[in-house]
Design a protein around this motif. Sequence first.
Motif, short mmCIF file in Angstrom:
data_model
loop_
_atom_site.label_atom_id
_atom_site.label_comp_id
_atom_site.label_asym_id
_atom_site.label_seq_id
_atom_site.Cartn_x
_atom_site.Cartn_y
_atom_site.Cartn_z
N TYR A 1 0.83 -1.21 0.00
CA TYR A 1 0.00 0.00 0.00
C TYR A 1 0.86 1.25 0.00
O TYR A 1 0.55 2.24 -0.66
CB TYR A 1 -0.94 0.00 1.20
CG TYR A 1 -2.23 -0.73 0.97
CD1 TYR A 1 -3.29 -0.12 0.30
CD2 TYR A 1 -2.41 -2.03 1.41
CE1 TYR A 1 -4.48 -0.80 0.08
CE2 TYR A 1 -3.60 -2.71 1.19
CZ TYR A 1 -4.63 -2.08 0.53
OH TYR A 1 -5.81 -2.74 0.30
N ILE A 2 1.94 1.25 0.78
CA ILE A 2 2.81 2.43 0.85
C ILE A 2 3.47 2.69 -0.50
O ILE A 2 3.54 3.83 -0.98
CB ILE A 2 3.87 2.25 1.95
CG1 ILE A 2 3.19 2.18 3.33
CG2 ILE A 2 4.88 3.39 1.91
CD1 ILE A 2 4.15 1.87 4.45
N LEU A 3 3.96 1.61 -1.14
CA LEU A 3 4.65 1.78 -2.42
C LEU A 3 3.68 2.16 -3.53
O LEU A 3 3.98 2.99 -4.39
CB LEU A 3 5.38 0.48 -2.79
CG LEU A 3 6.55 0.10 -1.87
CD1 LEU A 3 7.11 -1.27 -2.26
CD2 LEU A 3 7.64 1.16 -1.94
N ALA A 4 2.50 1.55 -3.52
CA ALA A 4 1.54 1.82 -4.60
C ALA A 4 0.83 3.14 -4.42
O ALA A 4 0.32 3.71 -5.39
CB ALA A 4 0.51 0.69 -4.67
N ARG A 5 0.81 3.68 -3.18
CA ARG A 5 0.10 4.93 -2.89
C ARG A 5 -1.37 4.86 -3.33
O ARG A 5 -1.94 5.83 -3.83
CB ARG A 5 0.78 6.12 -3.59
CG ARG A 5 2.20 6.37 -3.15
CD ARG A 5 2.28 6.84 -1.72
NE ARG A 5 3.63 7.09 -1.26
CZ ARG A 5 4.22 8.28 -1.32
NH1 ARG A 5 3.57 9.31 -1.82
NH2 ARG A 5 5.44 8.44 -0.90
N MET B 1 -1.55 7.85 5.44
CA MET B 1 -1.61 9.24 5.87
C MET B 1 -0.22 9.85 5.73
O MET B 1 0.77 9.27 6.20
CB MET B 1 -2.08 9.32 7.33
CG MET B 1 -3.48 8.77 7.56
SD MET B 1 -3.90 8.72 9.32
CE MET B 1 -3.78 10.47 9.74
N ASN B 2 -0.13 11.01 5.08
CA ASN B 2 1.14 11.68 4.84
C ASN B 2 1.28 12.89 5.76
O ASN B 2 0.28 13.51 6.16
CB ASN B 2 1.26 12.13 3.38
CG ASN B 2 1.18 10.96 2.43
OD1 ASN B 2 1.65 9.88 2.74
ND2 ASN B 2 0.58 11.18 1.27
N ASP B 3 2.54 13.23 6.07
CA ASP B 3 2.78 14.45 6.83
C ASP B 3 2.80 15.65 5.91
O ASP B 3 2.47 15.54 4.70
CB ASP B 3 4.08 14.34 7.63
CG ASP B 3 5.29 14.05 6.73
OD1 ASP B 3 5.17 14.27 5.51
OD2 ASP B 3 6.33 13.62 7.24
N LYS B 4 3.21 16.81 6.42
CA LYS B 4 3.18 18.03 5.61
C LYS B 4 4.13 17.97 4.42
O LYS B 4 3.92 18.65 3.42
CB LYS B 4 3.53 19.23 6.48
CG LYS B 4 2.49 19.52 7.57
CD LYS B 4 2.87 20.73 8.39
CE LYS B 4 1.81 21.03 9.45
NZ LYS B 4 2.18 22.21 10.27
N GLY C 1 4.60 15.32 2.65
CA GLY C 1 4.15 14.28 1.73
C GLY C 1 4.73 12.92 2.02
O GLY C 1 4.53 11.98 1.24
N THR C 2 5.44 12.77 3.15
CA THR C 2 6.04 11.48 3.51
C THR C 2 5.04 10.66 4.32
O THR C 2 4.45 11.16 5.29
CB THR C 2 7.31 11.71 4.34
OG1 THR C 2 8.21 12.53 3.60
CG2 THR C 2 7.98 10.38 4.66
N PRO C 3 4.82 9.38 3.97
CA PRO C 3 3.89 8.55 4.75
C PRO C 3 4.37 8.39 6.19
O PRO C 3 5.56 8.14 6.44
CB PRO C 3 3.92 7.20 4.00
CG PRO C 3 4.39 7.53 2.62
CD PRO C 3 5.34 8.68 2.78
#
Length: 615
Positions: free
Chosen positions: A293-297, A324-327, A329-331
């Motif tokens: 999920y993280i890789l596929a976004r 959920m990403n931070d400000k 854009g990093t998960p």
Amino acid sequence: MKLRVAAKLDLLIICIVTVLCSFLGWFFIRHETGALIVESEKRASTITNSFAYNCEYGILVGDKDNLQRLVENLKKETDVVYAVVKDLKGTVLIKSTGTANGDTREFSSQVFSKTMAKPKGEYADIFENIPVKEEAIGSVHVGFALSDLQRKIERVRFVIMLLIFLTSVFSLLIAHWIIKYFIEHSLSPLVSGIKKFTEGNLEHRIQMKGADEIAELGILFNTMAARLADTLVSKAYVDDVIDSMMDCLIVTETEGLIITINNAALNMLGYNKTELLGKSAGMLFENSILSRYILARKNGVNIETTIVSKFGKIIPVLFSCSVMNDKTGTPHRIVCNAKDITERKKTENALRMYNKQLKMSNRNLEDFAYIASHDLQEPLRKVKAFSDLIKSKYESLIDEKGLDYIDRMQKATERMQLLIDSLLSYSRISTKAQAFVLIDLNKVISEVLTDLEIRLNDTGGRVEVGKLTQIEADPVQMRQLFQNLIGNALKFHKPDVSPVIKVYEENIQRPHEHLDNYSDYTRIIVEDNGIGFDEKYSEKIFAIFQRLHTREEYEGTGIGLAVCRKIMDRHNGSITAQSTPGQGSQFVLTIPLKQTNEEELHAEEREKANSDSDS
């Protein structure tokens, strides 16, 4: 550079007032200057013409002293610079010069003498009106200084510019006051209220006066603030909502450590909260799922997987994640949702078994229909053969009533044979189906028309075929389909009216819900000008052995359209009918351009099974 609204409005008003005052100044200066010039020219012209009139006598008698006095009197005018008197030949009689500060302008006028004309050689009566004759005897030239005119023009310009300036300043002051009043009473309360609201004072409301757009904006802000305050909830309230969810909710860090889990998940897995918080989610399901999920976004994509309970029970679940990403854009969080589908799996397995049994039952039923109709052929042929034999050998021994019975039996046998043939044709759609291949429908219909050539000649019919798309289909069944439809159109034509049949195509997209797995479709219309039918029978005509007319009116078994419906069902398509009595009919075929691999596999399996049964 950041400008406030008041400064922007002030700049706008300054620009507008400057442009307007410039235009007004230009207009008034031009108007008043023109009026002064016209007035000056009129005065100079009047003085020159009066001087010319007074010089008439001096020019006639050559009295230079008189002319000199006239010139001296003329120069008493402050703006007269010089004066010149000339006779008719241009000889200067009197000339007076002077100097002027600035430019001068010369005005000239001819001097005329008036004489009375009378008939030659006759005496004129004293009371007789004698015409007056004017003739030029000289000219005068007077130069006028323009300095006074220029001073007057400059004075007028100064006065106008001063008035325009004072008016501009007064207008700008009034506009600035109005803008300041507007800002202080409209925008400032709105800005102040928004600042207080953003600082956390959710109960603050803006008090606006008036009924303009700014006041309406304040009312809308108050409404928005009230609704937003109602929607803001505490963490405890959010936790209560999460724990009340029926589905399992698990929140992990990107490394897979569990940071939140709801009661539904705990109840399903048999854990308590302290046993799972801070632990790896890998003890429940594979960590690779989270990594995908993280890789596929891709958020919210459901997959079927399994989850392991505390006691080792493997539970099938419908699983999805949202990253959920931070400000930046990093998960940094993963929200996982799992729904127990144990009951659904049981139901699916049961349905799969029932479906398999149903397919087997249908196949057995189709095989029975085929075998039964096939086995009925032999005794029926014997009945027909023996009835023909009795009629041919014993016709002389049988009375008329017996022969009538034999004829009725033979006709019934022929009808039975036709019904059996129709039933065989209907059952062969499934039992003798061929694999789907790419076919040219125009070629198929051309072969059908060749088979129907005699009926076309007998009825005087005409078939118009448009350009049709190539599709994947069973070529034999497509030929049977169009032969039934065109044959019906030739059969049910109006008396004394030659049948006209049109076959054409329409391109469509997703015509029916049960065809959603196909990307493209074609719609083929078979249209005729026959007798038509009432549309309340539009479904009844596709049932097996259903007829709208008696056998005496139109021949047939009533199975042709049922065969068409079954062929279209096998091709994942549909057939519908539209008609009006006396105005012909339309049969609408909707069929995919390409068939699914699953259907092709089933067709190959049926072909193999049929080959085994035939052998």
